[in-house]
Design an enzyme around this catalytic site. Structure first.
Site, short mmCIF file in Angstrom:
data_model
loop_
_atom_site.label_atom_id
_atom_site.label_comp_id
_atom_site.label_asym_id
_atom_site.label_seq_id
_atom_site.Cartn_x
_atom_site.Cartn_y
_atom_site.Cartn_z
N LYS A 188 0.96 -1.24 0.03
CA LYS A 188 -0.13 -0.10 0.15
C LYS A 188 1.14 1.33 0.28
O LYS A 188 0.61 1.99 -0.73
CB LYS A 188 -0.91 -0.21 1.32
CG LYS A 188 -2.02 -0.96 1.47
CD LYS A 188 -2.63 -1.16 2.63
CE LYS A 188 -3.82 -2.15 2.61
NZ LYS A 188 -4.39 -2.60 3.94
N GLN A 232 -4.99 -1.09 9.81
CA GLN A 232 -4.87 -2.70 9.35
C GLN A 232 -5.59 -3.63 10.10
O GLN A 232 -5.15 -3.49 11.52
CB GLN A 232 -3.57 -2.92 9.01
CG GLN A 232 -2.91 -4.27 8.39
CD GLN A 232 -3.68 -4.30 6.85
OE1 GLN A 232 -3.69 -3.31 6.41
NE2 GLN A 232 -3.90 -5.39 6.54
N ASP A 271 -11.27 3.22 4.18
CA ASP A 271 -11.33 1.62 4.13
C ASP A 271 -12.97 1.37 4.21
O ASP A 271 -13.20 0.12 3.66
CB ASP A 271 -11.16 0.98 5.62
CG ASP A 271 -9.88 -0.01 5.50
OD1 ASP A 271 -9.56 -0.44 4.38
OD2 ASP A 271 -9.08 0.08 6.57
N1 GUN Z 1 -6.82 -6.63 6.50
C1 GUN Z 1 -7.34 -7.11 5.24
N2 GUN Z 1 -7.71 -6.40 4.27
C2 GUN Z 1 -7.90 -5.42 4.86
C3 GUN Z 1 -8.42 -4.01 4.42
O1 GUN Z 1 -8.74 -3.94 3.24
N3 GUN Z 1 -8.29 -3.13 5.18
C4 GUN Z 1 -7.79 -3.02 6.54
N4 GUN Z 1 -7.82 -2.04 7.18
N5 GUN Z 1 -7.29 -4.24 6.81
C5 GUN Z 1 -7.46 -5.37 6.31
#
Ligand code: GUN
Length: 293
Positions: free
Chosen positions: A53, A97, A120
Site C-alpha cells: 500500500k 490494518q 477503508d
Molecule cells: N486486512 C485485510 N484486508 C484489509 C483491508 O482492506 N483493510 C484493512 N484495514 N485491513 C485489512
C-alpha cells in the site's frame, strides 16, 4: 473450455493513471492527498499488505505514512492516535490494518475514525451509505475493486446471479451491497453463502458469477462451477509446498486448475484482485482529499 484470465494488474494500471492525473490536478492547488496506515503488531501478512500500500501510494503522487506500533499498544493509545490523525489536516485518509491484537476491539477503533477519512469504508456511516446507494460514502476497497474488475472485463452484472462465498464485513457483505444497487456494475441477483450454508455446491452451481472470499485454500473446485461462469477469487492463502524454494506458495480460495477448465473467465492468485484493491485505496484517498478541501 479454458477460462480467459482477468488480468487485475492491467486494470489497476489504468486506475493508477487516473489517480495520478487527479493528484496532478490537486497539486496545482497545493494539495497532496495524504494516507496514514496504522499497523499494530507483527502479523507477517499484514506487514506485506502495508508495504504494498505504501509503495503504491508514493508512486501515485500521494503522501503516504505508515505508523508501526508494538503489539503491546493499548486500545486507549490507539484511540488517541486516531484522534490525532482525525484532527491532522494533512491526513485525508486513515487505514488501521486488520486484524488487530486480541486485546483491542476493532469496532471501537473503526467507529473512532472520522467517516470522512475512513478510506477503508468500514465505519458504520460508510457501510450504511453504500447499502442505501449514496455515492459520497466510501466503499471497502476489495469489493469495490472486484466491481470495477468485472466492469473492465466486460462482465455484465445486470440480471445475473452472483453467488458470494463468505460473509465478512471486509468483503462478503459489502460485495452484496454493491452488486444489488441499481445501475452500472449492479442490478445483480445475489446469494451470500457462509459456513452454515447447506449444500454450498448446489448454490455455487447456480451462479453466473462466483466470488470466493472465505479464506479456505482451493475450496471451490471445478465440479462445483457451472460451465461458462465467471469466477473471482479474493482469497490469498499460504500453503505448504515442498517443491517451492521457500517451502510454501500462495493460492486462492479457488482450485485454479480445475475451475479453469469450466469457467469462462477467472482471476489468478496472485495478480487478480489484489492489485485492484490497492488501486481503489488510492482512489478513495484522492476522493477523501477532494471532499475535505
Ligand atoms: N486486512 C485485510 N484486508 C484489509 C483491508 O482492506 N483493510 C484493512 N484495514 N485491513 C485489512
Amino acid at each position: 473450455m479454458l477460462a480467459e484470465i482477468i488480468d487485475g494488474a492491467a486494470v489497476a494500471r489504468k486506475i493508477r493513471g487516473d489517480v495520478a492525473d487527479q493528484c496532478a490536478m490537486l497539486a496545482t492547488r497545493g494539495i497532496v492527498p495524504g494516507l496514514t496506515v496504522v499497523l499494530v503488531g507483527e502479523d507477517p501478512a499484514s506487514a506485506v499488505y502495508v508495504r504494498n500500500k505504501e509503495k503504491a501510494s508514493v508512486e501515485a503522487g500521494m503522501k503516504s505514512e505508515t505508523i508501526r506500533l508494538p503489539a503491546s499498544t493499548t486500545q486507549e493509545e490507539l484511540l488517541a492516535l486516531v484522534d490525532r490523525l482525525n484532527g491532522d489536516r494533512a491526513v485525508h485518509g486513515i487505514l488501521v490494518q486488520m486484524p488487530l491484537p486480541k486485546h483491542i476491539d476493532p469496532q471501537t477503533v473503526i467507529r473512532r475514525i472520522s467517516p470522512a477519512k475512513d478510506v477503508d469504508g468500514f465505519h458504520p456511516v460508510n457501510v450504511g451509505k453504500v447499502l442505501i446507494g449514496e455515492k459520497d460514502g466510501f466503499a471497502p476497497c476489495t469489493p469495490a475493486g472486484v466491481q470495477v474488475l468485472l466492469a473492465e472485463a466486460g462482465v455484465e452484472t445486470a440480471g445475473r446471479h452472483a453467488v458470494i462465498i463468505g460473509r465478512s464485513n471486509i468483503v462478503g457483505k459489502p460485495m452484496a451491497s454493491l452488486l444489488i444497487q441499481p445501475g452500472p456494475g449492479g442490478d445483480a441477483t445475489v446469494t451470500i453463502c457462509h459456513s452454515r450454508t447447506n449444500d454450498l455446491a448446489w448454490h455455487v452451481k447456480r451462479a453466473d458469477i462466483v466470488i470466493a472470499a472465505v479464506g479456505r485454500p482451493e475450496m471451490v473446485t471445478g465440479d462445483m462451477v457451472r460451465s461458462g461462469a465467471v469466477v473471482i477469487d479474493v482469497g490469498i492463502n499460504r500453503i505448504a509446498d515442498p517443491s517451492a524454494k521457500s517451502g510454501t506458495r500462495l493460492v486462492g480460495d479457488v482450485h485454479y486448475e480445475s475451475v479453469r477448465q469450466v469457467a469462462s473467465r477467472i482471476t489468478p492468485v496472485p495478480g487478480g484482485v489484489g492489485p485492484r484493491t490497492i488501486a481503489m485505496l488510492r482512489r478513495n484517498t484522492v476522493r477523501a482529499a477532494e471532499q475535505q478541501v
